[in-house]
Design a protein around this motif. Structure first.
Motif, PDB file in Angstrom:
ATOM      1  N   LYS A  46    -143.689  31.410  17.985  1.00 16.69           N
ATOM      2  CA  LYS A  46    -143.345  32.896  17.890  1.00 16.69           C
ATOM      3  C   LYS A  46    -143.483  33.572  19.114  1.00 16.69           C
ATOM      4  O   LYS A  46    -143.953  34.789  19.059  1.00 16.69           O
ATOM      5  CB  LYS A  46    -144.755  33.436  16.755  1.00 16.69           C
ATOM      6  N   GLU A  47    -142.756  32.917  20.070  1.00 17.89           N
ATOM      7  CA  GLU A  47    -142.762  33.670  21.380  1.00 17.89           C
ATOM      8  C   GLU A  47    -141.073  34.113  21.402  1.00 17.89           C
ATOM      9  O   GLU A  47    -140.146  33.169  21.205  1.00 17.89           O
ATOM     10  CB  GLU A  47    -143.058  32.839  22.581  1.00 17.89           C
ATOM     11  N   PHE A  48    -141.045  35.282  22.014  1.00 16.81           N
ATOM     12  CA  PHE A  48    -139.526  35.769  22.009  1.00 16.81           C
ATOM     13  C   PHE A  48    -139.057  34.894  23.051  1.00 16.81           C
ATOM     14  O   PHE A  48    -139.535  34.555  24.005  1.00 16.81           O
ATOM     15  CB  PHE A  48    -139.537  37.382  22.284  1.00 16.81           C
ATOM     16  N   ILE A  49    -137.657  34.606  22.699  1.00 18.43           N
ATOM     17  CA  ILE A  49    -136.790  33.799  23.832  1.00 18.43           C
ATOM     18  C   ILE A  49    -135.461  34.225  23.957  1.00 18.43           C
ATOM     19  O   ILE A  49    -134.854  34.208  24.954  1.00 18.43           O
ATOM     20  CB  ILE A  49    -137.048  32.228  23.665  1.00 18.43           C
ATOM     21  N   ALA A  50    -134.843  34.950  22.916  1.00 19.56           N
ATOM     22  CA  ALA A  50    -133.584  35.517  23.091  1.00 19.56           C
ATOM     23  C   ALA A  50    -132.988  36.364  21.784  1.00 19.56           C
ATOM     24  O   ALA A  50    -133.751  36.536  20.971  1.00 19.56           O
ATOM     25  CB  ALA A  50    -132.538  34.179  23.355  1.00 19.56           C
ATOM     26  N   GLU A  51    -131.931  36.984  22.196  1.00 19.14           N
ATOM     27  CA  GLU A  51    -131.295  37.860  21.021  1.00 19.14           C
ATOM     28  C   GLU A  51    -129.828  37.450  21.244  1.00 19.14           C
ATOM     29  O   GLU A  51    -129.157  37.302  22.179  1.00 19.14           O
ATOM     30  CB  GLU A  51    -131.672  39.338  21.021  1.00 19.14           C
ATOM     31  N   GLY A  52    -129.241  37.645  19.916  1.00 18.79           N
ATOM     32  CA  GLY A  52    -127.832  37.098  19.834  1.00 18.79           C
ATOM     33  C   GLY A  52    -127.316  37.649  18.605  1.00 18.79           C
ATOM     34  O   GLY A  52    -127.920  37.932  17.751  1.00 18.79           O
ATOM     35  N   HIS A  53    -125.753  37.428  18.552  1.00 20.29           N
ATOM     36  CA  HIS A  53    -125.107  37.590  17.367  1.00 20.29           C
ATOM     37  C   HIS A  53    -125.269  36.274  16.381  1.00 20.29           C
ATOM     38  O   HIS A  53    -125.078  35.195  16.788  1.00 20.29           O
ATOM     39  CB  HIS A  53    -123.573  37.464  17.759  1.00 20.29           C
ATOM     40  N   PHE A  54    -125.520  36.577  14.906  1.00 24.90           N
ATOM     41  CA  PHE A  54    -125.530  35.426  14.107  1.00 24.90           C
ATOM     42  C   PHE A  54    -124.353  35.264  13.476  1.00 24.90           C
ATOM     43  O   PHE A  54    -123.624  36.200  13.420  1.00 24.90           O
ATOM     44  CB  PHE A  54    -126.784  35.666  12.919  1.00 24.90           C
ATOM     45  N   GLN A  55    -124.107  33.892  13.349  1.00 22.16           N
ATOM     46  CA  GLN A  55    -122.799  33.368  12.440  1.00 22.16           C
ATOM     47  C   GLN A  55    -122.942  32.414  11.580  1.00 22.16           C
ATOM     48  O   GLN A  55    -124.032  31.242  12.030  1.00 22.16           O
ATOM     49  CB  GLN A  55    -121.952  32.993  13.630  1.00 22.16           C
ATOM     50  N   ILE A  56    -122.357  32.219  10.497  1.00 23.04           N
ATOM     51  CA  ILE A  56    -122.718  31.043   9.674  1.00 23.04           C
ATOM     52  C   ILE A  56    -121.668  29.900  10.434  1.00 23.04           C
ATOM     53  O   ILE A  56    -120.545  30.357  10.651  1.00 23.04           O
ATOM     54  CB  ILE A  56    -122.101  31.333   8.275  1.00 23.04           C
ATOM     55  N   GLY A  57    -122.213  28.803  10.620  1.00 18.77           N
ATOM     56  CA  GLY A  57    -121.685  27.652  10.966  1.00 18.77           C
ATOM     57  C   GLY A  57    -122.604  26.890  12.104  1.00 18.77           C
ATOM     58  O   GLY A  57    -123.645  27.081  12.155  1.00 18.77           O
ATOM     59  N   SER A  58    -121.866  25.855  12.791  1.00  9.73           N
ATOM     60  CA  SER A  58    -122.888  24.987  13.533  1.00  9.73           C
ATOM     61  C   SER A  58    -123.278  25.808  14.773  1.00  9.73           C
ATOM     62  O   SER A  58    -124.406  25.354  15.153  1.00  9.73           O
ATOM     63  CB  SER A  58    -121.907  23.850  13.943  1.00  9.73           C
ATOM     64  N   ILE A  59    -122.367  26.666  15.185  1.00 12.53           N
ATOM     65  CA  ILE A  59    -123.242  27.506  16.503  1.00 12.53           C
ATOM     66  C   ILE A  59    -123.723  28.947  15.571  1.00 12.53           C
ATOM     67  O   ILE A  59    -122.921  29.624  15.390  1.00 12.53           O
ATOM     68  CB  ILE A  59    -122.252  28.077  17.357  1.00 12.53           C
ATOM     69  N   ALA A  60    -124.968  28.730  15.507  1.00 14.38           N
ATOM     70  CA  ALA A  60    -125.501  29.845  14.465  1.00 14.38           C
ATOM     71  C   ALA A  60    -125.849  31.176  15.285  1.00 14.38           C
ATOM     72  O   ALA A  60    -125.716  32.090  14.562  1.00 14.38           O
ATOM     73  CB  ALA A  60    -126.800  29.479  13.927  1.00 14.38           C
ATOM     74  N   ILE A  61    -126.037  31.035  16.422  1.00 13.84           N
ATOM     75  CA  ILE A  61    -126.266  32.290  17.309  1.00 13.84           C
ATOM     76  C   ILE A  61    -125.690  32.229  18.698  1.00 13.84           C
ATOM     77  O   ILE A  61    -126.041  30.957  19.236  1.00 13.84           O
ATOM     78  CB  ILE A  61    -127.958  32.472  17.534  1.00 13.84           C
ATOM     79  N   ARG A  62    -125.133  33.259  19.251  1.00 18.69           N
ATOM     80  CA  ARG A  62    -124.488  33.142  20.317  1.00 18.69           C
ATOM     81  C   ARG A  62    -125.435  34.212  21.081  1.00 18.69           C
ATOM     82  O   ARG A  62    -125.281  35.572  20.842  1.00 18.69           O
ATOM     83  CB  ARG A  62    -123.115  33.630  20.433  1.00 18.69           C
ATOM     84  N   VAL A  63    -126.091  33.935  22.213  1.00 14.40           N
ATOM     85  CA  VAL A  63    -127.135  34.551  22.918  1.00 14.40           C
ATOM     86  C   VAL A  63    -126.371  35.652  23.678  1.00 14.40           C
ATOM     87  O   VAL A  63    -125.436  35.321  24.493  1.00 14.40           O
ATOM     88  CB  VAL A  63    -127.866  33.761  23.705  1.00 14.40           C
ATOM     89  N   LEU A  64    -126.855  36.880  23.501  1.00 12.12           N
ATOM     90  CA  LEU A  64    -126.395  38.072  24.431  1.00 12.12           C
ATOM     91  C   LEU A  64    -127.266  38.451  25.363  1.00 12.12           C
ATOM     92  O   LEU A  64    -126.973  38.855  26.422  1.00 12.12           O
ATOM     93  CB  LEU A  64    -126.197  39.187  23.496  1.00 12.12           C
ATOM     94  N   SER A  65    -128.627  38.196  25.283  1.00  9.83           N
ATOM     95  CA  SER A  65    -129.563  38.255  26.279  1.00  9.83           C
ATOM     96  C   SER A  65    -130.913  37.652  26.056  1.00  9.83           C
ATOM     97  O   SER A  65    -131.312  37.088  24.960  1.00  9.83           O
ATOM     98  CB  SER A  65    -130.099  39.955  25.974  1.00  9.83           C
ATOM     99  N   PHE A  66    -131.443  37.136  27.124  1.00  6.62           N
ATOM    100  CA  PHE A  66    -132.664  36.581  27.071  1.00  6.62           C
ATOM    101  C   PHE A  66    -134.111  37.201  27.301  1.00  6.62           C
ATOM    102  O   PHE A  66    -135.219  36.930  27.615  1.00  6.62           O
ATOM    103  CB  PHE A  66    -132.798  35.183  28.243  1.00  6.62           C
ATOM    104  N   LYS A  67    -133.674  38.520  26.987  1.00  6.87           N
ATOM    105  CA  LYS A  67    -134.682  39.463  26.992  1.00  6.87           C
ATOM    106  C   LYS A  67    -134.750  40.473  26.241  1.00  6.87           C
ATOM    107  O   LYS A  67    -133.625  40.716  25.539  1.00  6.87           O
ATOM    108  CB  LYS A  67    -135.045  40.321  28.437  1.00  6.87           C
ATOM    109  N   GLN A  68    -135.931  41.039  25.487  1.00  4.72           N
ATOM    110  CA  GLN A  68    -135.793  42.018  24.480  1.00  4.72           C
ATOM    111  C   GLN A  68    -135.394  43.282  25.059  1.00  4.72           C
ATOM    112  O   GLN A  68    -135.860  44.097  26.059  1.00  4.72           O
ATOM    113  CB  GLN A  68    -137.323  42.119  23.800  1.00  4.72           C
ATOM    114  N   GLU A  69    -133.971  43.643  24.257  1.00  4.36           N
ATOM    115  CA  GLU A  69    -133.652  44.824  24.888  1.00  4.36           C
ATOM    116  C   GLU A  69    -132.636  45.632  23.836  1.00  4.36           C
ATOM    117  O   GLU A  69    -132.023  44.594  23.075  1.00  4.36           O
ATOM    118  CB  GLU A  69    -132.819  44.808  26.334  1.00  4.36           C
ATOM    119  N   PRO A  70    -132.308  46.701  23.749  1.00  5.10           N
ATOM    120  CA  PRO A  70    -131.423  47.131  22.848  1.00  5.10           C
ATOM    121  C   PRO A  70    -129.691  46.926  23.004  1.00  5.10           C
ATOM    122  O   PRO A  70    -129.560  46.777  24.347  1.00  5.10           O
ATOM    123  CB  PRO A  70    -131.369  48.626  22.738  1.00  5.10           C
TER     124      PRO A  70
END
Length: 150
Positions: A46-70
């Motif tokens: 339960k440690e934050f590690i990234a945020e990104g766009h969710f997508q259905i498929g084998s690549i489920a998340i494409r990371v936009l940032s490795f820090k919490q930011e708007p």
């Protein structure tokens, strides 16, 4: 914002700043994000590690940032400025004999799924992921217009 929790050990590639999270690495979701929505990613502890766009498929998340930011106008503007500054520093963006160059090259500029080519004073944007497709009318396009391709 929806939260995604990874299976134990599946955060290792993210610690090396890999920009994709594969569907098999996901243990569970808190809620049901729509394709293209920004999600927060947490380790199995339960440690934050990234945020990104969710997508259905084998690549489920494409990371936009490795820090919490708007992920807002300021985020997009900063990312485009970083890309432009890099191209300017190597002489591509300010070459007096050629005014055509790639401003954003997806993962290479930490913007997976986004390509922006510059032709003189015209920017052509391609969205190669659900998230970039959703955001295309919001952030990058708005930033380019406000930033006025240099």
């Amino acid at each position: 914002m929806y939260k995604v929790y990874l299976k134990p050990g599946k955060e290792e590639s993210l610690k090396r700043f890999h920009p994709w999270i594969f569907s098999g690495a996901i243990a569970r979701f808190d809620g049901e994000p729509e394709e293209g929505e920004v999600v927060e990613v947490y380790t199995s502890k339960k440690e934050f590690i990234a945020e990104g766009h969710f997508q259905i498929g084998s690549i489920a998340i494409r990371v936009l940032s490795f820090k919490q930011e708007p992920i807002n106008h300021d985020f997009w503007k900063r990312k485009l400025e970083i890309a432009y500054d890099m191209r300017r520093s190597i002489g591509i963006a300010t070459n007096p004999t050629n005014d055509t160059y790639r401003l954003v090259h997806g993962e290479g500029d930490n913007l997976p799924g986004l390509v922006i080519d510059i032709y003189a004073k015209t920017a052509v944007m391609q969205a190669h992921s659900a998230g970039m497709h959703v955001d295309r009318m919001l952030s990058p396009k708005l930033c380019l217009r406000l930033w006025k391709v240099k």
